[in-house]
Design an enzyme around this catalytic site. Structure first.
Site, PDB file in Angstrom:
ATOM      1  N   GLU A 179      27.377  49.541  29.430  1.00 55.70           N
ATOM      2  CA  GLU A 179      28.485  49.912  30.330  1.00 55.70           C
ATOM      3  C   GLU A 179      29.042  48.653  30.966  1.00 55.70           C
ATOM      4  O   GLU A 179      28.333  47.654  31.090  1.00 55.70           O
ATOM      5  CB  GLU A 179      27.967  50.796  31.476  1.00 55.70           C
ATOM      6  N   LYS A 202      29.931  46.339  34.001  1.00 53.16           N
ATOM      7  CA  LYS A 202      29.347  46.188  35.331  1.00 53.16           C
ATOM      8  C   LYS A 202      30.501  46.004  36.316  1.00 53.16           C
ATOM      9  O   LYS A 202      31.132  44.944  36.382  1.00 53.16           O
ATOM     10  CB  LYS A 202      28.396  44.993  35.366  1.00 53.16           C
ATOM     11  N   ASP A 204      32.607  45.392  39.535  1.00 54.66           N
ATOM     12  CA  ASP A 204      32.358  44.509  40.670  1.00 54.66           C
ATOM     13  C   ASP A 204      32.890  45.154  41.947  1.00 54.66           C
ATOM     14  O   ASP A 204      34.016  44.927  42.361  1.00 54.66           O
ATOM     15  CB  ASP A 204      33.051  43.161  40.422  1.00 54.66           C
ATOM     16  N   TYR A 251      27.996  56.139  37.532  1.00 53.65           N
ATOM     17  CA  TYR A 251      27.213  55.718  36.367  1.00 53.65           C
ATOM     18  C   TYR A 251      25.732  56.054  36.464  1.00 53.65           C
ATOM     19  O   TYR A 251      24.951  55.649  35.609  1.00 53.65           O
ATOM     20  CB  TYR A 251      27.375  54.214  36.138  1.00 53.65           C
ATOM     21  N   LYS A 310      25.138  39.004  33.249  1.00 54.66           N
ATOM     22  CA  LYS A 310      26.175  38.454  34.147  1.00 54.66           C
ATOM     23  C   LYS A 310      27.073  37.481  33.390  1.00 54.66           C
ATOM     24  O   LYS A 310      26.565  36.544  32.766  1.00 54.66           O
ATOM     25  CB  LYS A 310      25.509  37.712  35.305  1.00 54.66           C
ATOM     26  N   CYS A 331      60.949  23.935  59.214  1.00 55.18           N
ATOM     27  CA  CYS A 331      61.069  24.877  58.104  1.00 55.18           C
ATOM     28  C   CYS A 331      61.670  24.194  56.874  1.00 55.18           C
ATOM     29  O   CYS A 331      62.736  23.570  56.976  1.00 55.18           O
ATOM     30  CB  CYS A 331      61.943  26.053  58.534  1.00 55.18           C
ATOM     31  N   CYS A 371      65.359  25.941  56.411  1.00 58.14           N
ATOM     32  CA  CYS A 371      66.483  25.797  57.346  1.00 58.14           C
ATOM     33  C   CYS A 371      66.317  24.651  58.337  1.00 58.14           C
ATOM     34  O   CYS A 371      67.234  24.337  59.091  1.00 58.14           O
ATOM     35  CB  CYS A 371      66.690  27.098  58.111  1.00 58.14           C
ATOM     36  N   CYS A 400      58.550  30.194  60.715  1.00 59.52           N
ATOM     37  CA  CYS A 400      59.900  29.791  61.088  1.00 59.52           C
ATOM     38  C   CYS A 400      60.473  30.963  61.878  1.00 59.52           C
ATOM     39  O   CYS A 400      60.474  32.088  61.409  1.00 59.52           O
ATOM     40  CB  CYS A 400      60.731  29.529  59.830  1.00 59.52           C
ATOM     41  N   CYS A 439      67.442  32.035  58.927  1.00 57.86           N
ATOM     42  CA  CYS A 439      66.882  31.134  57.927  1.00 57.86           C
ATOM     43  C   CYS A 439      67.165  31.693  56.527  1.00 57.86           C
ATOM     44  O   CYS A 439      66.835  32.845  56.233  1.00 57.86           O
ATOM     45  CB  CYS A 439      65.375  31.019  58.172  1.00 57.86           C
TER      46      CYS A 439
HETATM   47  S1  IVH Z   1      23.130  51.026  37.175  1.00 59.73           S
HETATM   48  C1  IVH Z   1      18.916  51.641  38.797  1.00 59.73           C
HETATM   49  N1  IVH Z   1      25.514  50.681  36.134  1.00 59.73           N
HETATM   50  O1  IVH Z   1      25.325  46.433  39.768  1.00 59.73           O
HETATM   51  C2  IVH Z   1      20.199  51.278  38.180  1.00 59.73           C
HETATM   52  N2  IVH Z   1      24.963  49.474  38.108  1.00 59.73           N
HETATM   53  O2  IVH Z   1      23.130  44.402  39.938  1.00 59.73           O
HETATM   54  C3  IVH Z   1      21.311  51.354  39.113  1.00 59.73           C
HETATM   55  N3  IVH Z   1      26.801  48.118  38.993  1.00 59.73           N
HETATM   56  O3  IVH Z   1      23.486  47.796  42.437  1.00 59.73           O
HETATM   57  C4  IVH Z   1      22.482  50.573  38.726  1.00 59.73           C
HETATM   58  N4  IVH Z   1      28.276  48.656  37.457  1.00 59.73           N
HETATM   59  O4  IVH Z   1      26.034  48.173  42.380  1.00 59.73           O
HETATM   60  C5  IVH Z   1      24.653  50.339  37.117  1.00 59.73           C
HETATM   61  N5  IVH Z   1      27.614  50.525  35.161  1.00 59.73           N
HETATM   62  C6  IVH Z   1      26.766  50.179  36.120  1.00 59.73           C
HETATM   63  C7  IVH Z   1      27.125  49.304  37.153  1.00 59.73           C
HETATM   64  C8  IVH Z   1      26.188  48.963  38.134  1.00 59.73           C
HETATM   65  C9  IVH Z   1      28.053  47.964  38.569  1.00 59.73           C
HETATM   66  C10 IVH Z   1      26.221  47.440  40.175  1.00 59.73           C
HETATM   67  C11 IVH Z   1      25.434  48.315  41.125  1.00 59.73           C
HETATM   68  C12 IVH Z   1      24.050  47.745  41.152  1.00 59.73           C
HETATM   69  C13 IVH Z   1      24.283  46.337  40.715  1.00 59.73           C
HETATM   70  C14 IVH Z   1      23.034  45.775  40.100  1.00 59.73           C
END
Ligand code: IVH
Length: 667
Positions: A114, A116, A118, A223, A311, A405, A408, A423, A428
């Site tokens: 999946e 991740k 942010d 998720y 990451k 400015c 102007c 300004c 202006c």
């Molecule tokens: S699963 C026990 N799935 O990443 C598993 N986490 O570094 C629970 N996050 O605390 C997390 N996308 O805030 C999971 N598709 C995803 C995610 C995800 C973002 C975040 C989440 C977690 C952190 C872990």
């Protein structure tokens, strides 16, 4: 309307709104125009205002109804919200796979990959099919109750078709577009900027007033699950499918992978594609698909052994700062931008980067000709992160913000408590041009075809100086402009003509009054109906409106006290621009939302009505009357000879009205 048919009408409206909302916010696939959705919502709000006893917590109208909180209540997570171990390269992923296969004594394992997201991890609890509570992750064991703010996220269902208690977990986030828009507005207002969409999402969900979160346009992907008293499900992929079926928003990019090689392919593909998304991701999460394997593999104190987070490497680049250019915004804020030697960052060539303001340049000690590290804030807006001092040579020179400015020449001022230089010259040229662009913009008068380039031309050729000039443009003159054929001229004139029939809130927003955003403009338009009434409104009348704060009220009064503004509005009217609110008029009860859920104290002698009558009126409009003044009091209505309650309310800074103000409001 008979009660039974009224109830049916309300249920039908909720059902339709629920369905349209789901299609729009969860599936990203709207089936009706926004205006139709708004009309149905207004109809529901009006009916509910007439019959508050029929309001239910899962009604689509209830997303932003909450009152500001004094603080967040702690929530214990019965099942801890764990975090994930990290992987930074292919080798880390292969080692994770080996540990998993060893633990299960298998040759190969199926995984789900999946994105991740942010953002901020949150948990949503449902009981008897209703959204009951939403919380932050906190330290994993104890989070905070942010239900009111989460309710404002349109893609979170308030009602689901599953009566067992379930807790669903996911990531709340701010889409890139909302982030850019919000920071642009904050920059204009001289407010501190959010560094990236994640901080902005977290900051929004930590607001005590849910109205602020509602304006921030957050979204969510689910998720995982916490407590689950519903039926058993065998795999994570089936769980995602089931959550999707229940109406939760699931990120659709997930993929089932057979073995670690397919996982690595997925990860590599997303390193290239990550910048194409409309939201930020910072990696890929890999989870063992079979849930019985989760039980075998178990978790460590901090993270499960059946999942890992890959990451992405940070996307930064080093380049040289050639020059600093300055731009003047609509409200006179002067913003410095770094001109750079072109460099590749996160998939695009970057030549400019924001330096935000004078303080930012000083704090980071940024100088001309410096070697600088560039990053895209939230992978969108390039920003100078730091200077590489070791690479400084004799060509490096300090940069100083100008005193005057750049457009102007007027002296720049730094207003108290602001980071921005401004300004203050209302004539202006840069401000006037930006003001015209804003006036024509989509949320304002929505004049199609009147963008930056055309405004620049119109201004340079002295065809337009202020907004009234737009409505006096001559076809012949426009035809003389560069790149303006008969067709574009006619389209432009048609769009300008059409903008005359806009409802008042568009004009109000378009005027660019400081602090008056789209939402406030709409509130003002609904409450006053006509521009004249807003022009005449006093500071007290303005702050009496829910959601209009002191700063905004002050700014509105100041704006309309300017004689030039009055002349301009008069001229706009003469030219046929509509200055009335044309939207659906909410019922009187709605306008009196001033009293809804408010705790009010009556004191002193009332002359125009009795205490009991006043109490009855307040209660009819959803307010509560109590006997003593405390921090919880929202409003004190003071008649003659008011005594200790009045002084206490003054001490606590509580709103105070006299009898006349109260009577005017209820009338
Ligand atoms: S699963 C026990 N799935 O990443 C598993 N986490 O570094 C629970 N996050 O605390 C997390 N996308 O805030 C999971 N598709 C995803 C995610 C995800 C973002 C975040 C989440 C977690 C952190 C872990």
């Amino acid at each position: 309307m008979a009660l039974a048919s009224l109830e049916k009408k309300i249920t039908d409206l909720r059902h339709l709104l629920h369905q349209y909302g789901y299609q729009y916010y969860v599936l990203d696939n709207p089936t009706v125009p926004d205006a139709e959705y708004d009309r149905l919502m207004q109809e529901l709000i009006d009916l509910e205002a007439q019959h508050p006893e029929l309001i239910t917590p899962d009604s689509p109208s209830q997303r932003i109804g909450g009152q500001p909180l004094e603080g967040f209540v702690k929530v214990e997570h019965n099942i801890p919200m764990l975090s994930l171990a990290n992987a930074f390269n292919e080798q880390d992923l292969r080692e994770f796979d080996r540990r998993v296969r060893d633990g299960l004594a298998l040759e190969t394992v199926d995984y789900v990959c999946e994105l991740k997201i942010d953002g901020l991890a949150v948990s949503l609890r449902y009981q008897d099919g209703l959204f009951q509570q939403g919380a932050t992750r906190g330290d994993g064991s104890i989070g905070e109750d942010i239900s009111q703010n989460l309710r404002t996220i349109r893609s979170i269902p308030l009602k689901i078709d599953e009566t067992n208690t379930i807790e669903v977990r996911g990531e709340a986030f701010m889409p890139k577009k909302s982030f850019i828009r919000m920071n642009k507005e904050r920059e204009e207002q001289g407010l501190e900027l959010f560094a990236n969409p994640r901080n902005a999402a977290a900051g929004s969900l930590r607001q005590l007033n849910p109205k602020i979160a509602a304006e921030r346009h957050l979204d969510i992907f689910l998720y995982a699950v916490g407590e689950w008293q519903a039926g058993t499900i065998a795999t994570h992929s089936e769980r995602l499918t089931y959550l999707n079926k229940l109406g939760f928003k699931i990120n659709q990019e997930w993929k089932k992978c057979q073995g670690i090689n397919q996982v690595i392919e997925y990860v590599e593909a997303w390193i290239d594609k990550r910048n194409d998304l409309s939201y930020d991701i910072d990696g890929i999460v890999i989870k063992v698909d079979r849930l019985d394997y989760h039980d075998i593999l178990k978790t460590t104190a901090k993270s499960p052994r059946w999942a890992i987070a890959y990451k992405f490497p940070a996307e930064e680049a080093v380049t040289k700062l050639i020059d600093v250019i300055l731009s003047v915004g609509r409200t006179g804020v002067v913003t410095p931008t770094a001109l750079l030697e072109p460099v590749q960052v996160a998939g695009t060539t970057v030549q400019r980067a924001s330096l935000h303001n004078e303080d930012y340049i000083q704090e980071k000690d940024i100088q001309l000709n410096d070697a600088v590290v560039i990053k895209k804030a939230g992978d969108i807006i390039p920003e100078v992160v730091r200077v590489i001092r070791e690479q400084r040579d004799e060509t490096v020179r300090p940069f100083k913000m100008p005193d005057h400015c750049p457009s102007c020449g007027a002296e720049l001022e730094r207003l108290e408590g602001e980071v921005a230089l401004r300004c203050m010259n209302p004539n202006c040229p840069a401000q006037l041009k930006e003001g015209l662009i804003h006036f024509a913009s989509r949320n304002a008068m929505n004049i199609d075809g009147l963008g930056e380039k055309i405004v620049e031309q119109l201004y340079t050729y002295k065809l337009v100086h202020q907004v009234t000039d737009l409505y006096q443009l001559e076809r012949e003159k426009l035809l003389e402009l560069e790149r303006m054929g008969a067709k574009s001229v006619d389209n432009l004139l048609r769009a300008i003509e059409a903008s005359k029939s806009n409802s008042l809130e568009r004009l109000l927003f378009g005027l660019g009054i400081r602090f008056v955003g789209v939402t406030a403009a709409k509130l003002l338009a609904i409450a006053f109906g006509e521009i004249e009434k807003i022009q005449q409104a006093s500071y007290e009348e303005l702050i009496a409106i829910d959601e209009i704060g002191e700063k905004m009220a002050d700014s509105i009064v100041r704006y309309f006290s300017n004689e030039k503004v009055a002349l301009m509005l008069e001229k706009l009217k003469q030219l046929g621009v509509n200055t009335s609110y044309l939207g659906v008029k909410p019922t009187s009860e709605k306008i009196n939302a001033v009293f809804q859920d408010k705790t009010i104290v009556l004191t002193g002698k009332l002359k125009q009505l009795t205490r009991d009558e006043a109490k009855g009126k307040i209660e009819d409009m959803g307010g509560k009357v109590t006997g003593s003044v405390s921090k919880k009091t929202d409003l004190l209505i003071a008649g003659e000879e008011a005594g200790s309650k009045l002084s206490k309310a003054e001490q606590l800074g509580i709103d105070i009205w006299n009898e006349q103000q109260f009577v005017e409001k209820i009338e």
